[in-house]
Design a protein around this motif. Structure first.
Motif, PDB file in Angstrom:
ATOM      1  N   LEU A   1     -11.576   3.409   7.759  1.00  0.00           N
ATOM      2  CA  LEU A   1     -11.132   3.033   6.416  1.00  0.00           C
ATOM      3  C   LEU A   1     -10.430   1.680   6.439  1.00  0.00           C
ATOM      4  O   LEU A   1      -9.830   1.295   7.442  1.00  0.00           O
ATOM      5  CB  LEU A   1     -10.166   4.085   5.860  1.00  0.00           C
ATOM      6  CG  LEU A   1     -10.677   5.513   5.768  1.00  0.00           C
ATOM      7  CD1 LEU A   1      -9.541   6.444   5.362  1.00  0.00           C
ATOM      8  CD2 LEU A   1     -11.830   5.609   4.772  1.00  0.00           C
ATOM      9  N   ASP A   2     -10.499   0.987   5.331  1.00  0.00           N
ATOM     10  CA  ASP A   2      -9.691  -0.222   5.145  1.00  0.00           C
ATOM     11  C   ASP A   2      -8.437   0.189   4.389  1.00  0.00           C
ATOM     12  O   ASP A   2      -8.509   0.814   3.329  1.00  0.00           O
ATOM     13  CB  ASP A   2     -10.466  -1.273   4.355  1.00  0.00           C
ATOM     14  CG  ASP A   2      -9.844  -2.661   4.462  1.00  0.00           C
ATOM     15  OD1 ASP A   2      -8.621  -2.737   4.696  1.00  0.00           O
ATOM     16  OD2 ASP A   2     -10.565  -3.653   4.325  1.00  0.00           O
ATOM     17  N   TYR A   3      -7.276  -0.153   4.925  1.00  0.00           N
ATOM     18  CA  TYR A   3      -6.034   0.340   4.341  1.00  0.00           C
ATOM     19  C   TYR A   3      -5.712  -0.304   3.003  1.00  0.00           C
ATOM     20  O   TYR A   3      -4.938   0.234   2.213  1.00  0.00           O
ATOM     21  CB  TYR A   3      -4.872   0.160   5.317  1.00  0.00           C
ATOM     22  CG  TYR A   3      -4.553  -1.276   5.664  1.00  0.00           C
ATOM     23  CD1 TYR A   3      -3.690  -2.024   4.887  1.00  0.00           C
ATOM     24  CD2 TYR A   3      -5.125  -1.872   6.779  1.00  0.00           C
ATOM     25  CE1 TYR A   3      -3.403  -3.329   5.202  1.00  0.00           C
ATOM     26  CE2 TYR A   3      -4.843  -3.179   7.110  1.00  0.00           C
ATOM     27  CZ  TYR A   3      -3.978  -3.904   6.321  1.00  0.00           C
ATOM     28  OH  TYR A   3      -3.697  -5.204   6.624  1.00  0.00           O
ATOM     29  N   GLN A   4      -6.270  -1.495   2.707  1.00  0.00           N
ATOM     30  CA  GLN A   4      -6.069  -2.110   1.385  1.00  0.00           C
ATOM     31  C   GLN A   4      -7.391  -2.764   0.981  1.00  0.00           C
ATOM     32  O   GLN A   4      -7.582  -3.957   1.120  1.00  0.00           O
ATOM     33  CB  GLN A   4      -4.915  -3.093   1.369  1.00  0.00           C
ATOM     34  CG  GLN A   4      -4.908  -4.145   2.461  1.00  0.00           C
ATOM     35  CD  GLN A   4      -3.740  -5.095   2.313  1.00  0.00           C
ATOM     36  OE1 GLN A   4      -2.670  -4.737   1.835  1.00  0.00           O
ATOM     37  NE2 GLN A   4      -3.938  -6.328   2.748  1.00  0.00           N
ATOM     38  N   LYS A   5      -8.278  -1.971   0.480  1.00  0.00           N
ATOM     39  CA  LYS A   5      -9.656  -2.380   0.242  1.00  0.00           C
ATOM     40  C   LYS A   5      -9.751  -3.572  -0.705  1.00  0.00           C
ATOM     41  O   LYS A   5      -9.180  -3.551  -1.799  1.00  0.00           O
ATOM     42  CB  LYS A   5     -10.443  -1.210  -0.335  1.00  0.00           C
ATOM     43  CG  LYS A   5     -11.918  -1.507  -0.542  1.00  0.00           C
ATOM     44  CD  LYS A   5     -12.649  -0.293  -1.088  1.00  0.00           C
ATOM     45  CE  LYS A   5     -14.121  -0.601  -1.294  1.00  0.00           C
ATOM     46  NZ  LYS A   5     -14.839   0.564  -1.839  1.00  0.00           N
TER      47      LYS A   5
ATOM     48  N   SER B   1      -3.919   7.317   2.651  1.00  0.00           N
ATOM     49  CA  SER B   1      -5.297   7.734   2.892  1.00  0.00           C
ATOM     50  C   SER B   1      -5.455   8.606   4.127  1.00  0.00           C
ATOM     51  O   SER B   1      -6.372   9.427   4.202  1.00  0.00           O
ATOM     52  CB  SER B   1      -6.201   6.501   3.029  1.00  0.00           C
ATOM     53  OG  SER B   1      -5.769   5.692   4.121  1.00  0.00           O
ATOM     54  N   ALA B   2      -4.573   8.439   5.126  1.00  0.00           N
ATOM     55  CA  ALA B   2      -4.761   9.163   6.386  1.00  0.00           C
ATOM     56  C   ALA B   2      -3.462   9.711   6.975  1.00  0.00           C
ATOM     57  O   ALA B   2      -3.472  10.212   8.102  1.00  0.00           O
ATOM     58  CB  ALA B   2      -5.440   8.256   7.412  1.00  0.00           C
ATOM     59  N   GLU B   3      -2.371   9.633   6.229  1.00  0.00           N
ATOM     60  CA  GLU B   3      -1.074  10.127   6.695  1.00  0.00           C
ATOM     61  C   GLU B   3      -0.740   9.589   8.092  1.00  0.00           C
ATOM     62  O   GLU B   3      -0.273  10.310   8.962  1.00  0.00           O
ATOM     63  CB  GLU B   3      -1.063  11.663   6.710  1.00  0.00           C
ATOM     64  CG  GLU B   3      -1.243  12.284   5.334  1.00  0.00           C
ATOM     65  CD  GLU B   3      -1.202  13.795   5.389  1.00  0.00           C
ATOM     66  OE1 GLU B   3      -0.255  14.346   5.996  1.00  0.00           O
ATOM     67  OE2 GLU B   3      -2.121  14.428   4.838  1.00  0.00           O
TER      68      GLU B   3
ATOM     69  N   SER C   1       5.092  -2.676  12.336  1.00  0.00           N
ATOM     70  CA  SER C   1       4.356  -1.533  11.788  1.00  0.00           C
ATOM     71  C   SER C   1       3.916  -1.847  10.366  1.00  0.00           C
ATOM     72  O   SER C   1       4.498  -2.710   9.702  1.00  0.00           O
ATOM     73  CB  SER C   1       5.224  -0.269  11.768  1.00  0.00           C
ATOM     74  OG  SER C   1       5.719   0.047  13.052  1.00  0.00           O
ATOM     75  N   HIS C   2       2.888  -1.132   9.909  1.00  0.00           N
ATOM     76  CA  HIS C   2       2.558  -1.176   8.478  1.00  0.00           C
ATOM     77  C   HIS C   2       2.245   0.237   7.997  1.00  0.00           C
ATOM     78  O   HIS C   2       1.918   1.129   8.780  1.00  0.00           O
ATOM     79  CB  HIS C   2       1.422  -2.166   8.186  1.00  0.00           C
ATOM     80  CG  HIS C   2       0.043  -1.687   8.522  1.00  0.00           C
ATOM     81  ND1 HIS C   2      -0.641  -0.782   7.749  1.00  0.00           N
ATOM     82  CD2 HIS C   2      -0.798  -2.015   9.531  1.00  0.00           C
ATOM     83  CE1 HIS C   2      -1.844  -0.573   8.256  1.00  0.00           C
ATOM     84  NE2 HIS C   2      -1.951  -1.303   9.349  1.00  0.00           N
ATOM     85  N   TYR C   3       2.362   0.405   6.678  1.00  0.00           N
ATOM     86  CA  TYR C   3       2.278   1.733   6.075  1.00  0.00           C
ATOM     87  C   TYR C   3       1.004   1.903   5.249  1.00  0.00           C
ATOM     88  O   TYR C   3       0.928   2.789   4.389  1.00  0.00           O
ATOM     89  CB  TYR C   3       3.513   1.959   5.192  1.00  0.00           C
ATOM     90  CG  TYR C   3       4.804   1.774   5.946  1.00  0.00           C
ATOM     91  CD1 TYR C   3       5.329   2.791   6.727  1.00  0.00           C
ATOM     92  CD2 TYR C   3       5.490   0.564   5.908  1.00  0.00           C
ATOM     93  CE1 TYR C   3       6.509   2.620   7.443  1.00  0.00           C
ATOM     94  CE2 TYR C   3       6.672   0.382   6.613  1.00  0.00           C
ATOM     95  CZ  TYR C   3       7.173   1.407   7.387  1.00  0.00           C
ATOM     96  OH  TYR C   3       8.330   1.235   8.097  1.00  0.00           O
TER      97      TYR C   3
ATOM     98  N   SER D   1      -4.145  -1.278  -3.393  1.00  0.00           N
ATOM     99  CA  SER D   1      -3.059  -0.681  -2.605  1.00  0.00           C
ATOM    100  C   SER D   1      -2.523  -1.590  -1.509  1.00  0.00           C
ATOM    101  O   SER D   1      -2.670  -1.308  -0.315  1.00  0.00           O
ATOM    102  CB  SER D   1      -3.549   0.628  -1.975  1.00  0.00           C
ATOM    103  OG  SER D   1      -4.060   1.494  -2.942  1.00  0.00           O
ATOM    104  N   PRO D   2      -1.906  -2.713  -1.852  1.00  0.00           N
ATOM    105  CA  PRO D   2      -1.298  -3.571  -0.826  1.00  0.00           C
ATOM    106  C   PRO D   2      -0.331  -2.783   0.051  1.00  0.00           C
ATOM    107  O   PRO D   2       0.383  -1.903  -0.431  1.00  0.00           O
ATOM    108  CB  PRO D   2      -0.567  -4.645  -1.647  1.00  0.00           C
ATOM    109  CG  PRO D   2      -1.283  -4.662  -2.963  1.00  0.00           C
ATOM    110  CD  PRO D   2      -1.706  -3.253  -3.209  1.00  0.00           C
ATOM    111  N   ALA D   3      -0.318  -3.093   1.330  1.00  0.00           N
ATOM    112  CA  ALA D   3       0.446  -2.314   2.303  1.00  0.00           C
ATOM    113  C   ALA D   3       1.827  -2.906   2.537  1.00  0.00           C
ATOM    114  O   ALA D   3       1.969  -4.117   2.720  1.00  0.00           O
ATOM    115  CB  ALA D   3      -0.311  -2.242   3.619  1.00  0.00           C
TER     116      ALA D   3
END
Length: 623
Positions: free
Chosen positions: A409-413, A450-452, A443-445, A422-424
């Protein structure tokens, strides 16, 4: 005097400007001048009269670049250096042709009168007039003055609260400064100076990094500051001290955010432009020998065009100052960059975790760049284009950067050329440095929803040339984790006995993956060093499934630098290795678990969550 110096030091650049001028005389345009922000590498004929709303290959950026009128500056420069009347004739024809077409209305406000390009047109016109106005008729100068008044009106109307955050505000200030300079409009100059001071606190972190997380726009805004300082000095204007300080903060960041051979690191929307001209200009205007050490030995072409003899003398007298601080730590801006030395053959490590962004940002949280012996090993992908197309979305995605993904997955598509879903949020980079090593983590959140999963990257640089890239994932579920290592185009990767041999010119770099049950694949990825240019390069993907928390790492070193590399048995899910490098006995340990006690790994005893032992001395890197 300046003409003699230009011909002596910059004859090839002068010829390039004359070539651009000759093409413009034929109504043919190519945007390949330094700091043409959306460059092209193919000439396009636009008819007679010129089609001022042309979009080559359907790219609106071609239209916008065309209407910045950089070609008029090429014509003015060519006249100043040769005295040939044909350049004046073409300058007059093209400017009047544009003026006849560009009646301001609802349609042209979105095309030839777009405010950013209007501002750059102001700057290019006034710079041109400094070089060519003695050859222009009074009637044409009156026409230009009337048009410049209209430019001022358009730019003042375009000001908005959003421009406090956008680089467009600085573009507007740049254009208004030159228009005010032309008219000697003291109130307008004061307004520009005030606006620039105010924008800085909105757009820049205290460490001098621009909030849009883009190397190119970091450089662009420095250009604007340096133009203001240069032409103010030439005109005898007093500039608020705050503008010098802001320019210095911006220049200090750019001093580090460049490759060993003095090109921009292409993070975010950026190209790999040569920044030596900016370092040269900054050295002159800010009287800082560090910049000269990263610039040219003589004044750059664009400064020398307008400089006076005192500036030439001042620059010649300025001594280059060696860069003594080799690490740039910008926690607010989201960068940690460290180099082995200040030479073109340096090793360079760059970890970014920017909290900012906007339209120019990419999915590049925890992205890593790496250079060995001055050669690029791991590199960002660049930007390629601003058109909404598959390549643009790909190059903004996480999979186009040296990062980790969760479950593919892309965390901020990326939603479009300018929008992200969804900017991280990030946990800022922290670092520790000794004579033997540098350790950094952030770290980033982005994957919490999407995946906890919380993603943390740790980088250990064992000086001078051994690198460990460790990724830690905290999650209550089972996931597939993938690390991407995008190699520089000159490097070819081959799998070899569980490791990757990456062949570069003159040496091999080995990637040793320490992942449980890893799957290694190779594929081609996109690399775009300049706008509108793209090529392919090798990408190494290392994937692994893990239940709950997981830690894995990859060791990078030149072939032959490591001896006796041995995994050390230890309690799962911890991992540990030992090796010899440069005569030192090294052991590295990492676990994703909270660990208050001691852990035995082979003959070593570790504590904490990340630790390294160097010749028997234990350093706890992460408790």
């Amino acid at each position: 005097m300046m003409q003699d110096l230009l011909k002596k030091y910059w004859s090839s650049r002068a010829q390039e400007e004359q070539n651009a001028a000759e093409l413009a005389m034929l109504h043919t345009f190519v945007f390949d001048r330094p700091w043409d922000f959306e460059a092209t590498d193919f000439p396009v004929y636009l008819g007679d009269p010129v089609d001022w709303e042309a979009r080559a290959n359907g790219d609106a950026e071609f239209l916008f670049q065309l209407n910045r009128h950089r070609f008029l500056l090429s014509l003015a420069e060519s006249y100043a250096l040769t005295g040939r009347q044909k350049y004046v004739t073409s300058f007059r024809r093209l400017l009047t042709d544009w003026a006849d077409f560009a009646v301001y209305n609802e349609q042209t406000a979105r095309t030839v009168w777009r405010s950013l390009d209007t501002a750059e047109r102001c700057a290019n016109w006034v710079k041109s007039l400094f070089l060519i106005q003695d050859a222009l008729s009074d009637r044409l100068k009156t026409k230009i003055a009337t048009l410049l008044r209209q430019h001022i009106e358009v730019l003042l109307r375009a000001e908005s609260a959003n421009n406090l955050l956008s680089n467009w505000g600085y573009f507007h200030d740049h254009g208004l400064f030159f228009a005010a300079l032309y008219f000697q409009d003291t109130p307008l100059l004061a307004k520009v100076f005030e606006n620039m001071q105010r924008r800085f606190s909105y757009q820049f972190a205290p460490d001098g990094v621009h909030r849009e997380a883009s190397g190119t726009y970091q450089a662009a805004i420095l250009i604007f500051y340096l133009d203001v300082l240069l032409f103010s000095r030439l005109q005898g204007l007093t500039v608020p001290p705050a503008l010098y300080q802001q320019a210095k903060q911006c220049a200090d960041a750019l001093l580090y955010l460049q490759t060993p051979d003095h090109h921009l690191l292409p993070f975010g929307d950026a190209d790999t432009d040569d920044v030596r001209d900016l370092m040269t200009r900054a050295a002159l205007l800010l009287s800082d020998g560090r910049y000269k050490a990263f610039g040219y030995p003589v004044l750059d072409y664009d400064t020398l065009l307008f400089a006076d003899a005192a500036m030439v003398t001042a620059y010649d007298a300025l001594a280059p100052q060696p860069l003594t601080e080799l690490t740039f730590f910008a926690p607010e801006g989201g960068h940690l960059l460290s180099r082995s030395d200040a030479s073109p053959l340096a090793n360079l490590l760059h970890l970014m975790n920017t909290p900012y962004g906007g339209g120019h940002s990419h999915s590049d949280k925890l992205h890593l760049d790496l250079f060995l012996n001055g050669q690029p090993i791991l590199m960002d992908s660049g930007r390629y284009t601003y058109r909404d197309c598959p390549e643009r979305l790909t190059i903004k995605s996480a999979m186009a950067h040296n990062v980790c993904t969760v479950d593919g997955l892309d965390y901020q598509k990326p939603l479009s050329s300018w929008e992200m879903a969804s900017p991280a949020a990030v946990s800022p980079i922290q670092y520790r440095e000794t004579a033997d090593f540098l350790f950094a983590q952030g770290s980033h959140y982005g994957y919490l929803r999407s995946a906890e999963t919380l993603c943390t990257r740790q980088v250990l640089w064992l000086k001078p040339d051994i690198y460990l890239v460790a990724d830690v994932f905290h999650s209550p579920k089972k996931h597939t984790y993938t690390a991407y290592f995008h190699l520089a185009p000159a490097i070819r990767a081959v799998q070899e006995d569980g490791k990757l041999r990456c062949h570069a010119d003159g040496f091999d770099v080995i990637l040793y993956p320490f992942w449980d049950n890893s799957k290694i694949t190779l594929h081609k990825s996109l690399y775009a060093p300049r706008y509108n240019k793209k090529t392919e390069r090798d990408c190494v993907c290392i994937s692994s499934e893990a239940q709950d928390n997981a830690a894995c790492f990859t060791l990078l070193a030149e072939d032959g630098k490591l001896q006796n590399l041995t995994p050390l048995p230890c309690e799962k899910p911890a991992k540990a290795i030992a090796f010899t490098a440069g005569g030192r006995q090294v052991a590295f340990f990492i676990t994703p678990e909270e660990n208050s006690g001691a852990v035995c790994a082979g003959s070593y005893t570790f504590t904490g969550k990340t630790a390294v032992s160097i010749d028997g001395k234990l350093y706890i890197l992460n408790r």
